[in-house]
Design a protein around this motif. Structure first.
Motif, mmCIF file in Angstrom:
data_model
loop_
_atom_site.group_PDB
_atom_site.id
_atom_site.type_symbol
_atom_site.label_atom_id
_atom_site.label_comp_id
_atom_site.label_asym_id
_atom_site.label_seq_id
_atom_site.Cartn_x
_atom_site.Cartn_y
_atom_site.Cartn_z
ATOM 1 N N GLN A 167 -9.489 -8.863 -8.423
ATOM 2 C CA GLN A 167 -8.916 -10.041 -7.766
ATOM 3 C C GLN A 167 -7.557 -9.698 -7.168
ATOM 4 O O GLN A 167 -7.266 -10.027 -6.016
ATOM 5 N N ALA A 182 -7.941 -7.640 -4.091
ATOM 6 C CA ALA A 182 -8.385 -8.431 -2.946
ATOM 7 C C ALA A 182 -7.231 -9.273 -2.404
ATOM 8 O O ALA A 182 -7.028 -9.361 -1.192
ATOM 9 N N ASP A 183 -6.449 -9.875 -3.310
ATOM 10 C CA ASP A 183 -5.328 -10.722 -2.889
ATOM 11 C C ASP A 183 -4.277 -9.926 -2.126
ATOM 12 O O ASP A 183 -3.658 -10.417 -1.189
ATOM 13 N N HIS A 205 -15.821 -9.150 -4.395
ATOM 14 C CA HIS A 205 -14.901 -9.379 -3.271
ATOM 15 C C HIS A 205 -15.357 -8.483 -2.133
ATOM 16 O O HIS A 205 -14.800 -7.400 -1.943
ATOM 17 N N SER A 245 -13.311 -5.725 -0.208
ATOM 18 C CA SER A 245 -12.125 -5.320 -0.953
ATOM 19 C C SER A 245 -12.474 -4.449 -2.149
ATOM 20 O O SER A 245 -11.591 -3.991 -2.859
ATOM 21 N N ASN A 293 -21.988 -4.713 1.068
ATOM 22 C CA ASN A 293 -20.638 -5.226 0.858
ATOM 23 C C ASN A 293 -19.557 -4.190 1.103
ATOM 24 O O ASN A 293 -18.417 -4.529 1.358
#
Lengths: 368, 348
Positions: free
Chosen positions: B241, B244-245, B261, B264, B310
């Motif tokens: 996370q 990705a952020d 994600h 990412s 992905n």
């Protein structure tokens, strides 16, 4: 604690029973909510924990650990100290037990190892309580904060020791080697005739736990030190006025408390696992707080509360085994509800009962 | 829900099977009856402390078991332990109820499996991540260092700063094995690469602390890392996370986490616990059960890296070529990836 307002049987019997019923009622609603039959769940829980010898054995095995950690919290309660570091003290106590067993198990029978293991567990557990106690006594650092922080320091220390220092070579499991017979307490199943307890791990530590209960009772209510502890707990200012040293009482009480928590390792390490392994305390230290609260910090109450939580652990495991819809997290919810009602909401029913009994027992005017 | 009706049905099923057996023995002979017998397995899975839905290691086992049920219609039982003393108890509970094969997930189960497998010599046991040397136990271990080497290469090739990160769960030899392979892979691509290593903690809670995982990832980003690989169970959710952020890249582990994600997650180091569980069940069903131990590396398909829709945009043809070459080298033995567990030491 507002003792004296209620008859003893209400204080020690009715209120815990009411709390328990409330907890189980709410748990029942939760079970209903996920689509299972609560009555069936209760049946499995009771059968799993008390219905057959092996289940009783596991219940008592869990209860043994809870008695130790419950006593630890209770002793500190009497001095007005809230020791929530039982988890860490028991963990580090395991180190003392393991040292004794690792050093002696190959040379002597278990009954020679036992006193050393008891001393080791008590000593290491007490040592882990010493620094928070000393900080509280002389520096005023709040014991709730320091003891809980010492849980983490203890976990880090034990993690380091188990991973880098005393781990069995070539194993990826952070644990010591398995003790030989000289480091294993006999199972109760082997001491009594027949095969009553089956493969359960209930062992001689249960007897040690009961002895500790008696010793704690004698200490708190029958000795001078116990009187000083209770006085200090009831009113520290008055205690100082009476010539009781707060530093001494704080430190001595916490040492006893830590020692009790440390002894929990006798049950788990020397009695069941026969090796020191990472995270073996697994929350028993924290549940000890609930046990002590529910048992009103009295050894008899603690034994009863410990058996209740032993039942919840054993019966709960059985329940999630039988009913996959009731996961282990659900069991934790049920345990949490019991703790909530027995501990945190201890006073929920009390005012009503006080009113009720002052109506019934005394002429009007006493109820306020 | 899944098992409850099955439990009820079991009785009638058993009766039916018995009926079938009598009829078949009377009429047709042995062949049909063995088929009926073989289909009648009662498999079980015992998860480790992380729990069934850790999105990673234990969940891979769950996926394998679920797939088996979907493919064959054979129901299985499972259990999540709460503490160490329940391991033995649960295994024994399974064995007593006639479940077999019983697959225990995680190295921590070794002592319990050893004890219970001795008590029930006719029950088939399997253990993942550890070796238990008994005639009725199948031990499955993985060469995580090989898979980690591959994703280490990917990380170093994708990195623009030359700095990559690793975040482990609990600080134990197994996780250092991941870290060491990863480091070797990264250095093989870029000898000047800097590899940051952090472990989340020293207790079991370290497997399930996504907040701390995210914080550790952020601190590695602050130090210049732009690709972070995690081997941290549920903690890794926070790592991915955070990546990705921050617009950086994460690398997943155990299960294929690319889809968490998309875009990412550079790749995932697959540890095919699902295959191990599935094949244990399948072998028992087909009467092809074997005990002993198997080491699953890149060559055996036990570990691998994930490439799907992905992350296909993140993997350049050069990266893929380099990785394929290294993979072939590892399989053929020309590249040796150092195994931390062999000497409890990482030379890099």
């Amino acid at each position: 604690m507002s003792a004296g307002q209620l008859p003893r049987w209400v204080d020690f019997g009715l209120i815990p029973a009411l709390n328990l019923i409330a907890a189980f009622f709410v748990s029942g609603l939760v079970v209903l909510l996920i689509g299972e039959n609560p009555l069936e769940a209760v049946e499995i829980l009771l059968w799993g924990s008390l219905g057959y010898g092996e289940g009783i054995g596991f219940t008592l095995f869990n209860a043994t650990s809870f008695i130790f950690t419950g006593l630890a919290v209770a002793v500190a309660f009497h001095a007005g100290l809230f020791n929530i570091g039982g988890e860490g003290q028991a963990y580090v106590g395991g180190l003392g037990v393991a040292f004794a067993c690792l050093a002696l198990d190959r040379y002597v029978p278990w009954w020679v190892t036992l006193p050393f293991a008891v001393a080791g567990g008590a000593l290491f557990g007490a040592a882990w309580a010493l620094i928070p106690a000393w900080l509280q006594a002389t520096r005023g650092s709040h014991i709730v904060i320091t003891t809980i922080m010492f849980n983490f320091i203890g976990a880090a220390l034990m993690g380091y020791l188990l991973v880098d220092v005393i781990a069995k070579p070539g194993s990826m499991q952070p644990e010591t080697r398995t003790f030989e017979d000289g480091g294993r307490l006999p199972l109760l199943d082997n001491l009594i005739p027949g095969d009553f307890f089956g493969t359960s791990q209930v062992n001689l530590s249960l007897v040690i736990a009961l002895i500790c209960c008696f010793l704690v009772w004698a200490l708190i209510w029958r000795t001078r030190l116990g009187y000083e502890i209770r006085t200090f707990g009831a009113n520290p200012t008055a205690a100082v006025y009476a010539g009781i040293s707060p530093v001494r009482i704080t430190i001595v009480t916490m040492l006893i408390s830590g020692a009790m928590a440390g002894l929990m390792a006798i049950n788990e390490i020397m009695g069941a696992q026969h090796r020191l392994l990472i995270e073996f305390v697994a929350g028993y230290g924290f549940v000890g707080i609930a046990v002590a609260l529910m048992g009103r910090a009295h050894p008899v109450g603690i034994v009863l509360a410990a058996i209740l939580f032993g039942m919840l652990y054993q019966g709960g495991a059985e329940l999630s085994f039988e009913k996959p819809a009731i996961t282990r997290d659900m069991i934790i919810v049920i345990q949490g509800l019991v703790i909530l009602f027995a501990g945190a909401l201890e006073y929920m029913f009390r005012p009503a009962l006080v009113q009720l009994f002052s109506f019934a027992g005394a002429p009007a005017g006493q109820a306020d | 829900m899944r098992n409850r009706p099955a439990g009820r049905l079991k009785v009638s099923e058993d009766i039916q099977v018995k009926k079938l057996l009598t009829i078949s023995v009377a009429l047709a002979g042995v062949a049909f009856s063995t088929a009926a017998m073989a289909a009648d397995i009662k498999p079980a899975v015992l998860y480790d402390l992380g729990g069934k839905f850790d999105k990673s290691f234990n969940e891979a086992a769950y996926t394998g078991a679920e797939k088996f049920t979907a493919d064959t219609g054979v129901a299985y039982r499972d259990f999540e332990i709460q503490n160490d003393s329940q391991r033995e108890q649960a295994l024994r509970n399974f064995a007593k109820r006639g479940q077999s094969p019983i697959v225990a997930i995680g190295f921590s189960q070794a002592n319990a499996v050893e004890k219970v497998a001795k008590e029930f010599p006719d029950t088939q046991f399997a253990i993942v991540d550890m070796v238990v040397d008994l005639p009725n136990v199948r031990s499955i271990v993985f060469k995580e260092h090989e898979g980690s080497y591959i994703v280490g290469m990917l990380a170093a090739m994708a990195s623009e700063t030359g700095k990559v990160g690793f975040i482990g769960g609990m600080d134990i030899p197994l996780i250092r094995k991941f870290a060491c392979g990863y480091k070797q892979g990264a250095l093989a691509v870029n000898a000047d690469a800097e590899v940051f290593e952090n472990m989340t903690g020293t207790t079991g809670a370290a497997w399930n602390d996504p907040v701390k995982g995210g914080e550790l990832a952020k601190s590695q980003f602050d130090r210049g890392a732009d690709v972070v690989y995690h081997a941290a169970g549920g903690t890794g959710i926070g790592v991915l996370q955070a990546a990705a952020d921050a617009g950086k890249l994460g690398i997943g582990v155990d299960s294929n986490q690319n889809a968490l994600h998309p875009g990412s997650v550079l790749s995932s180091m697959l540890k095919r616990v699902d295959v191990a569980v599935y094949s244990a069940f399948e072998d028992a069903k087909n009467d092809a059960w074997t005990s002993g131990f198997s080491v699953l590396g890149l060559a055996e398909g036990g570990v691998d890296w994930a490439l799907d829709e992905n992350n296909e945009k993140l993997i350049t043809p050069e990266m893929k070529a380099a990785v394929d070459k290294a993979r072939a080298g590892i399989v053929s033995g020309t590249i040796t990836v150092h195994d931390y567990m062999a000497d409890q030491n990482c030379p890099f």
